[in-house]
Design a protein around this motif. Structure first.
Motif, PDB file in Angstrom:
ATOM      1  N   UNK A  46      25.796  22.401  48.483  1.00 32.75           N
ATOM      2  CA  UNK A  46      25.777  23.702  49.156  1.00 32.75           C
ATOM      3  C   UNK A  46      27.195  24.145  49.480  1.00 32.75           C
ATOM      4  N   UNK A  47      27.455  25.413  49.234  1.00 37.70           N
ATOM      5  CA  UNK A  47      28.752  26.012  49.556  1.00 37.70           C
ATOM      6  C   UNK A  47      28.545  27.083  50.620  1.00 37.70           C
ATOM      7  N   UNK A  48      29.518  27.192  51.505  1.00 38.65           N
ATOM      8  CA  UNK A  48      29.449  28.197  52.559  1.00 38.65           C
ATOM      9  C   UNK A  48      30.631  29.139  52.485  1.00 38.65           C
ATOM     10  N   UNK A  49      30.427  30.301  53.046  1.00 43.69           N
ATOM     11  CA  UNK A  49      31.458  31.329  53.030  1.00 43.69           C
ATOM     12  C   UNK A  49      31.260  32.213  54.252  1.00 43.69           C
ATOM     13  N   UNK A  50      32.343  32.613  54.882  1.00 44.43           N
ATOM     14  CA  UNK A  50      32.255  33.587  55.971  1.00 44.43           C
ATOM     15  C   UNK A  50      33.170  34.759  55.662  1.00 44.43           C
ATOM     16  N   UNK A  51      32.811  35.916  56.156  1.00 43.50           N
ATOM     17  CA  UNK A  51      33.630  37.103  55.937  1.00 43.50           C
ATOM     18  C   UNK A  51      33.854  37.797  57.271  1.00 43.50           C
ATOM     19  N   UNK A  52      34.973  38.501  57.357  1.00 42.48           N
ATOM     20  CA  UNK A  52      35.363  39.063  58.653  1.00 42.48           C
ATOM     21  C   UNK A  52      35.066  40.550  58.803  1.00 42.48           C
ATOM     22  N   UNK A  53      34.916  41.251  57.700  1.00 42.81           N
ATOM     23  CA  UNK A  53      34.709  42.694  57.762  1.00 42.81           C
ATOM     24  C   UNK A  53      33.221  43.011  57.850  1.00 42.81           C
ATOM     25  N   UNK A  54      32.780  43.390  59.025  1.00 41.22           N
ATOM     26  CA  UNK A  54      31.357  43.626  59.236  1.00 41.22           C
ATOM     27  C   UNK A  54      30.849  44.845  58.462  1.00 41.22           C
ATOM     28  N   UNK A  55      31.771  45.676  57.973  1.00 36.30           N
ATOM     29  CA  UNK A  55      31.366  46.850  57.201  1.00 36.30           C
ATOM     30  C   UNK A  55      31.206  46.539  55.716  1.00 36.30           C
ATOM     31  N   UNK A  56      31.386  45.302  55.348  1.00 38.25           N
ATOM     32  CA  UNK A  56      31.235  44.924  53.938  1.00 38.25           C
ATOM     33  C   UNK A  56      29.843  45.294  53.452  1.00 38.25           C
ATOM     34  N   UNK A  57      29.786  45.718  52.191  1.00 38.93           N
ATOM     35  CA  UNK A  57      28.541  46.291  51.702  1.00 38.93           C
ATOM     36  C   UNK A  57      27.738  45.359  50.804  1.00 38.93           C
ATOM     37  N   UNK A  58      28.425  44.678  49.912  1.00 38.50           N
ATOM     38  CA  UNK A  58      27.702  43.850  48.943  1.00 38.50           C
ATOM     39  C   UNK A  58      28.393  42.504  48.825  1.00 38.50           C
ATOM     40  N   UNK A  59      27.614  41.549  48.364  1.00 34.54           N
ATOM     41  CA  UNK A  59      28.108  40.173  48.383  1.00 34.54           C
ATOM     42  C   UNK A  59      27.710  39.477  47.083  1.00 34.54           C
ATOM     43  N   UNK A  60      28.609  38.648  46.600  1.00 35.73           N
ATOM     44  CA  UNK A  60      28.378  38.028  45.306  1.00 35.73           C
ATOM     45  C   UNK A  60      28.925  36.604  45.306  1.00 35.73           C
ATOM     46  N   UNK A  61      28.395  35.824  44.411  1.00 34.35           N
ATOM     47  CA  UNK A  61      29.029  34.564  44.027  1.00 34.35           C
ATOM     48  C   UNK A  61      29.470  34.708  42.573  1.00 34.35           C
ATOM     49  N   UNK A  62      30.736  34.410  42.334  1.00 33.06           N
ATOM     50  CA  UNK A  62      31.278  34.380  40.984  1.00 33.06           C
ATOM     51  C   UNK A  62      31.645  32.939  40.652  1.00 33.06           C
ATOM     52  N   UNK A  63      31.649  32.671  39.368  1.00 34.08           N
ATOM     53  CA  UNK A  63      32.069  31.365  38.895  1.00 34.08           C
ATOM     54  C   UNK A  63      33.325  31.558  38.061  1.00 34.08           C
ATOM     55  N   UNK A  64      34.304  30.690  38.268  1.00 31.23           N
ATOM     56  CA  UNK A  64      35.524  30.774  37.467  1.00 31.23           C
ATOM     57  C   UNK A  64      35.831  29.398  36.891  1.00 31.23           C
ATOM     58  N   UNK A  65      35.882  29.347  35.573  1.00 35.65           N
ATOM     59  CA  UNK A  65      36.313  28.132  34.899  1.00 35.65           C
ATOM     60  C   UNK A  65      37.829  28.151  34.779  1.00 35.65           C
TER      61      UNK A  65
END
Lengths: 117, 109
Positions: B20-39
């Motif tokens: 499991x991976x976790x993430x927090x964000x600080x801008x409460x006005x953020x609209x959309x959220x994604x997970x990307x993968x980078x090789x």
């Protein structure tokens, strides 16, 4: 699916020269494109937002006179690194969103690896 | 404080493990959220969008908690091919994307 291309994929240049990187949306129009820079083992950092037909919007700390952006058409944005220095060596990636499609996905180009000697 | 924060890892897990991976964000006005993968030495590729109701795509489950400004990604039955860096990405109101530093995952035989 949507494709964003970048050219060149890799470039080596000498200090003091300028390098132009092209970002093209191949099967869709992009009024906005984004330019990112990624240093080794670091995340992508947004440099600027390229707007078709108007001036680019630069992030704080990014020199607009050093990183020239031109979005001349709905399918092409260029980033020119002027008077390149070794510290400009990085992975430069562009992206373009597809308007009207939710979630608002962005498609990334394959990136350009710049090495300044 | 960074706008998007992730545990950089690395996470080294055996095949078949759940991670499991976790993430927090600080801008409460953020609209959309994604997970990307980078090789390694490649561009990021969209893995999945993240919704408050939670969403699942095969072995991957993503969850968003707007109240806590917290995003998660769960990978079940890890495969060797899952080895990559996973980027938590938040879209702002002006449509630009903000990236976390990424969490590096290595799945070992």
């Amino acid at each position: 699916g949507a494709v964003v291309s970048q050219h060149p994929s890799r470039v080596i240049c000498k200090s003091g020269t300028s390098v132009k990187i092209e970002c093209r949306s191949l099967d869709f129009q992009a009024t906005t494109m984004f330019w990112y820079r990624q240093f080794p083992k670091k995340s992508l950092m947004l440099m600027a937002t390229s707007n078709e037909g108007s001036k680019a919007t630069y992030e704080q700390g990014v020199e607009k006179d050093k990183f020239l952006i031109n979005h001349a058409s709905l399918t092409l944005s260029t980033l020119t690194v002027t008077s390149a220095h070794p510290e400009d060596s990085s992975f430069y990636i562009c992206s373009a969103p597809i308007s009207g499609r939710e979630p608002y996905e962005q498609y990334f180009g394959p990136g350009t690896r710049l090495t300044v000697t | 404080r960074k706008e998007v924060e992730q545990d950089p890892g690395p996470f080294n897990v055996p095949e078949g493990a759940t991670v499991a991976f976790n993430c927090t964000y600080s801008n409460s006005a953020s609209q959309s959220f994604f997970w990307y993968r980078q090789d390694c030495r490649k561009e990021p590729k969209l893995l999945m969008s993240v919704y408050s109701s939670g969403n699942e795509d095969g072995r991957f489950t993503a969850q968003l908690n707007r109240a806590s400004q917290y995003i998660s990604l769960l990978i079940r039955d890890s495969k060797l091919s899952d080895s990559a860096t996973y980027l938590c990405v938040v879209k702002r109101h002006n449509n630009d994307m903000r990236f976390g530093a990424g969490t590096r995952l290595t799945v070992k035989p």
